[in-house]
Design an enzyme around this catalytic site. Sequence first.
Site, PDB file in Angstrom:
ATOM      1  N   ASP A 284      28.634  36.607  34.394  1.00  0.00           N
ATOM      2  CA  ASP A 284      29.322  37.033  33.168  1.00  0.00           C
ATOM      3  C   ASP A 284      28.388  37.300  32.001  1.00  0.00           C
ATOM      4  O   ASP A 284      28.784  37.964  31.039  1.00  0.00           O
ATOM      5  CB  ASP A 284      30.347  35.966  32.753  1.00  0.00           C
ATOM      6  CG  ASP A 284      31.597  36.048  33.601  1.00  0.00           C
ATOM      7  OD1 ASP A 284      32.139  37.144  33.728  1.00  0.00           O
ATOM      8  OD2 ASP A 284      32.013  35.011  34.139  1.00  0.00           O
TER       9      ASP A 284
ATOM     10  N   HIS B 259      26.693  27.514  37.226  1.00  0.00           N
ATOM     11  CA  HIS B 259      27.515  27.985  38.333  1.00  0.00           C
ATOM     12  C   HIS B 259      27.763  26.847  39.307  1.00  0.00           C
ATOM     13  O   HIS B 259      26.873  26.046  39.561  1.00  0.00           O
ATOM     14  CB  HIS B 259      26.837  29.159  39.069  1.00  0.00           C
ATOM     15  CG  HIS B 259      27.816  29.984  39.826  1.00  0.00           C
ATOM     16  ND1 HIS B 259      28.274  29.608  41.060  1.00  0.00           N
ATOM     17  CD2 HIS B 259      28.475  31.116  39.491  1.00  0.00           C
ATOM     18  CE1 HIS B 259      29.166  30.498  41.464  1.00  0.00           C
ATOM     19  NE2 HIS B 259      29.307  31.421  40.531  1.00  0.00           N
TER      20      HIS B 259
HETATM   21  N1  ACO Z   1      26.264  25.067  29.257  1.00  0.00           N
HETATM   22  C1  ACO Z   1      25.704  23.851  29.126  1.00  0.00           C
HETATM   23  N2  ACO Z   1      25.612  22.973  30.135  1.00  0.00           N
HETATM   24  C2  ACO Z   1      26.118  23.340  31.321  1.00  0.00           C
HETATM   25  C3  ACO Z   1      26.726  24.595  31.521  1.00  0.00           C
HETATM   26  C4  ACO Z   1      26.776  25.472  30.431  1.00  0.00           C
HETATM   27  N3  ACO Z   1      27.339  26.669  30.559  1.00  0.00           N
HETATM   28  N4  ACO Z   1      27.131  24.693  32.789  1.00  0.00           N
HETATM   29  C5  ACO Z   1      26.798  23.546  33.374  1.00  0.00           C
HETATM   30  N5  ACO Z   1      26.191  22.725  32.479  1.00  0.00           N
HETATM   31  C6  ACO Z   1      25.682  21.390  32.737  1.00  0.00           C
HETATM   32  C7  ACO Z   1      26.836  20.390  32.614  1.00  0.00           C
HETATM   33  O1  ACO Z   1      26.972  19.887  31.299  1.00  0.00           O
HETATM   34  C8  ACO Z   1      26.391  19.329  33.580  1.00  0.00           C
HETATM   35  O2  ACO Z   1      25.364  18.577  32.999  1.00  0.00           O
HETATM   36  P1  ACO Z   1      25.280  17.011  33.229  1.00  0.00           P
HETATM   37  O3  ACO Z   1      25.080  16.845  34.708  1.00  0.00           O
HETATM   38  O4  ACO Z   1      24.124  16.611  32.394  1.00  0.00           O
HETATM   39  O5  ACO Z   1      26.603  16.465  32.776  1.00  0.00           O
HETATM   40  C9  ACO Z   1      25.764  20.123  34.717  1.00  0.00           C
HETATM   41  O6  ACO Z   1      25.268  21.327  34.103  1.00  0.00           O
HETATM   42  C10 ACO Z   1      26.740  20.469  35.828  1.00  0.00           C
HETATM   43  O7  ACO Z   1      27.828  21.182  35.243  1.00  0.00           O
HETATM   44  P2  ACO Z   1      29.332  21.109  35.717  1.00  0.00           P
HETATM   45  O8  ACO Z   1      30.232  21.454  34.586  1.00  0.00           O
HETATM   46  O9  ACO Z   1      29.600  19.829  36.446  1.00  0.00           O
HETATM   47  O10 ACO Z   1      29.361  22.263  36.773  1.00  0.00           O
HETATM   48  P3  ACO Z   1      30.651  22.841  37.425  1.00  0.00           P
HETATM   49  O11 ACO Z   1      30.234  23.290  38.761  1.00  0.00           O
HETATM   50  O12 ACO Z   1      31.794  21.887  37.371  1.00  0.00           O
HETATM   51  O13 ACO Z   1      31.047  24.059  36.474  1.00  0.00           O
HETATM   52  C11 ACO Z   1      31.011  26.145  35.459  1.00  0.00           C
HETATM   53  C12 ACO Z   1      30.622  25.345  36.698  1.00  0.00           C
HETATM   54  C13 ACO Z   1      32.511  25.938  35.179  1.00  0.00           C
HETATM   55  C14 ACO Z   1      30.771  27.604  35.743  1.00  0.00           C
HETATM   56  C15 ACO Z   1      30.177  25.669  34.264  1.00  0.00           C
HETATM   57  O14 ACO Z   1      28.821  25.930  34.515  1.00  0.00           O
HETATM   58  C16 ACO Z   1      30.622  26.297  32.968  1.00  0.00           C
HETATM   59  O15 ACO Z   1      31.571  25.814  32.338  1.00  0.00           O
HETATM   60  N6  ACO Z   1      29.946  27.401  32.534  1.00  0.00           N
HETATM   61  C17 ACO Z   1      30.341  28.103  31.321  1.00  0.00           C
HETATM   62  C18 ACO Z   1      31.519  29.024  31.588  1.00  0.00           C
HETATM   63  C19 ACO Z   1      31.122  30.218  32.419  1.00  0.00           C
HETATM   64  O16 ACO Z   1      30.134  30.879  32.163  1.00  0.00           O
HETATM   65  N7  ACO Z   1      31.950  30.509  33.425  1.00  0.00           N
HETATM   66  C20 ACO Z   1      31.741  31.646  34.322  1.00  0.00           C
HETATM   67  C21 ACO Z   1      31.301  31.158  35.653  1.00  0.00           C
HETATM   68  S1  ACO Z   1      30.956  32.504  36.763  1.00  0.00           S
HETATM   69  C22 ACO Z   1      32.469  33.108  37.150  1.00  0.00           C
HETATM   70  O17 ACO Z   1      33.435  32.406  37.251  1.00  0.00           O
HETATM   71  C23 ACO Z   1      32.654  34.491  37.278  1.00  0.00           C
END
Ligand code: ACO
Length: 375
Positions: free
Chosen positions: A312, A261
Amino acid sequence: MSQEKVTVRGLRDVAAADSKLSFVDPKGLLYYLGYNIDNLVENVIYAEVAYLLVHQRLPKKQELEDFRSQLFLEMNLPEPIIESIKNSPKNAHPMSILRTEVSHLAEFDPDGNEFSPDANLRRATRLIAKVPTIVATLYRSRLNRSTPEPKKEFDFAKNFLYMFKGEEPDDNETRVIHRFMILHADHGFNASTFAARVTASTNSDIYSAVTSAIGTLKGPLHGGASEKVMDMLDDINLEEEVEEYIDGLLEQNKKIMGFGHRMYKAQDPRTKHLRGIVEDFCHQDRTSDLYNKCISIENIVYERKKIYPNVDFYAAVAMDALGVPKDFFPLFFASSRISGWVAHILEQYDDAVLLRPASNYIGELGRVFVPINQR
Ligand code: ACO
């Protein structure tokens, strides 16, 4: 070329406006108008939360009754919208139809082009009432079944589930739909709400702003994630295969859907409630099986990445337990978040500032123009 502005990639931690509506505390707390959602989810019905968001205060008893009556009266759809839903292509994603029909609703708005605060408040209530009806009508039409009329004696959230399923929800299902809708009602400047506010900031109409929001919610990084969670759970045949499956995704640098998140550094406060809802359905074999896989996934993802499930993850299983097919998951999200969207749109109209960020231009300047026949 020297950079004149600092690029804040993804607008991370940028506050684009002030808001009184909801506070997402990274420590793992969520407040609507100052009320902790843990208290709201235990003590109120969804219509009360919708009122709270739109009017920025909890209703008195009579105000809630009046609001519920207004919602009930607005749960109908203009005939051309019903026809358009019925004629929509069966293979189109349901979110595409919802987006189109919300936009279509603008053509039938009884307040026409009036842009007063009162007219916008009426439209806000109208949209809270009509979005779930579009969802129910679409689902029923895909089953070639009629949509039952809402019942006066049912509350709004119960009517939504009744119209969707075509049968009266039992007490547990009714409790679940209220909780589900309360938990999804608002969440600060999430991507779809921000999209709605950007559209509203140009003084465009509320239907255009909600249409922007629905298009944004559809993406799998936002509200589309719950459908992808169910794809993942369907892909994993047995609980024993979870570890290998998750490690396989992580090795390919793929995101685990329903995890991570932007705002929370701790557990998403909605997760425990949704997990609880799923636990209450575990007498159903399918839900119990999905739940066991979820717990394994949660443990393994935390072990490997130190990240938690977001709203989710268990929402997907909760909706599955309610009998909602996975391509309709984001539509249940939209049917709940509509109250937050319209509240934010009204707040944005009051703020009266154009949301228009800058960008850092990183291209070339002063290029020599070459006419087309000389390139
Ligand atoms: N699976 C694996 N690794 C993850 C995930 C994930 N779901 N989410 C974050 N990470 C890791 C990233 O790879 C990153 O690692 P690093 O620093 O080693 O590169 C770190 O955690 C930070 O992640 P970001 O992608 O920079 O976080 P951001 O804030 O940009 O993205 C997001 C947030 C889009 C929700 C992301 O966590 C994601 O894509 N999750 C999966 C999709 C999802 O479940 N979306 C629903 C979100 S809740 C909502 O909108 C209702």
